[in-house]
Motif scaffolding. Structure first.
Motif, PDB file in Angstrom:
ATOM      1  N   PRO A  61      12.187  24.451  -7.233  1.00 26.43           N
ATOM      2  CA  PRO A  61      12.221  24.243  -8.685  1.00 26.43           C
ATOM      3  C   PRO A  61      12.844  25.421  -9.433  1.00 26.43           C
ATOM      4  N   ARG A  64      16.561  25.339  -9.130  1.00 23.62           N
ATOM      5  CA  ARG A  64      17.094  24.367 -10.101  1.00 23.62           C
ATOM      6  C   ARG A  64      17.109  24.968 -11.501  1.00 23.62           C
ATOM      7  N   ALA A  96      12.616  18.524  -6.328  1.00 16.98           N
ATOM      8  CA  ALA A  96      12.898  19.515  -7.372  1.00 16.98           C
ATOM      9  C   ALA A  96      14.151  19.184  -8.170  1.00 16.98           C
TER      10      ALA A  96
END
Length: 234
Positions: A61, A64, A96
Motif C-alpha cells: 500500500p 502505491r 493494494a
C-alpha cells in the motif's frame, strides 16, 4: 659541482588533495542521492518496482501511495528452490491496487521445457497479469558443457513461445548490457525490451525500450531491502 635539487612545490600537493577530496565528495553525494532517486513522474507517469526472488518484506500500500503502479516478481531461474509464497505476495500487491507481473531468468545452459515448466507451475494463467518478462543476464560461456550461440537462441525462442502460449501475451525481454553485447538480440527479436542502467537511460539496445530499471537499488521505507525501481516509456 653539487647537483641542484628541484624546488618542491607544495601547492601541487594541495591541488591534488583538493581534487581527490572533490572526487570523494562527488562519489558520496551520488551514492546518497541514488538511494532514493527516481525519474520525474512528469517525464515517466507510469512507475513501479521489481522484486528479487523471495523478497517479501514490502509494504505494497505504501508503494502505491508513493506513486508505484505495478510490481514485477522474480521467480528465479530453472533449478532454483520453488517460491511457495509467490501467490500470496501477488495477491497482496494486487489488493493494494498494483498491477502485477512475473520475471523468469533464462538459463542458457538448460533446455527450454523445464524452464517453461517452472513458469507455468508458479504463475497461474491470468489475463489480468502484466506481460511476462524473461531476464537475459548471462551467456553460455560458463555452462558445464559447451553450448553454441545458435542452440542458446533456439532454446530462448522456444521458451518465449511456450510462455506466450501460457500467458496469452507477448513477453518482454529484460536485456542486460552484457547479454546484448554478446548476442545482439534486441534487433532481431521483435519483442518489447526492458533495459537496465542507473540514473541515465542506457542506449545499448538496438531499438527503443519499453521498461527501464532506472534505480537498481532504491532504498524505501516500504521495504527492508532495496528494490529495483522501474519506469515505463511514455
Amino acid at each position: 659541482m653539487a647537483t641542484r635539487r628541484p624546488k618542491q612545490r607544495p601547492w601541487r600537493r594541495y591541488i591534488i588533495a583538493l581534487i581527490a577530496l572533490g572526487v570523494l565528495v562527488a562519489t558520496a553525494w551520488y551514492w546518497w542521492t541514488m538511494r532514493s532517486w527516481t525519474p520525474s513522474e512528469a517525464d515517466y507517469p507510469d512507475q513501479g518496482i521489481a522484486l528479487a526472488m523471495g523478497q517479501r518484506d514490502v509494504n505494497f500500500p505504501t508503494v502505491r501511495a508513493l506513486g508505484g503502479k505495478f510490481v514485477y516478481f522474480a521467480i528465479g531461474p530453472y533449478g532454483a528452490p520453488r517460491d511457495t509464497g509467490l501467490a500470496d505476495a501477488m495477491a497482496d500487491a494486487r489488493q493494494a491496487g498494483l498491477q502485477i507481473g512475473a520475471v523468469i531468468t533464462f538459463d542458457p545452459c538448460a533446455k527450454a521445457d523445464p524452464q517453461s515448466s517452472r513458469f507455468v507451475t508458479m504463475v497461474a494463467r491470468d489475463t489480468a497479469l502484466l506481460p511476462a518478462a524473461i531476464e537475459l543476464e548471462t551467456g553460455g560461456e560458463n555452462c558445464p558443457e559447451a553450448v553454441s550461440d545458435a542452440a542458446i537462441e533456439s532454446e530462448l525462442m522456444t521458451l518465449i513461445n511456450q510462455i506466450e502460449r501460457h500467458s496469452g501475451k507477448p513477453v518482454i525481454l529484460k536485456l542486460s548490457r552484457a547479454f546484448e553485447e554478446r548476442y545482439r538480440l534486441s534487433g532481431s527479436l521483435s519483442r518489447d525490451l526492458w533495459v537496465v542502467g542507473d540514473r541515465i537511460a542506457p542506449r545499448y539496445a538496438a531499438r527503443p525500450w519499453l521498461l527501464w530499471s532506472a534505480n537498481t537499488s532504491r532504498h524505501m521505507e516500504t521495504a527492508a531491502e532495496p528494490v529495483e525501481w522501474v519506469v515505463v516509456q511514455p
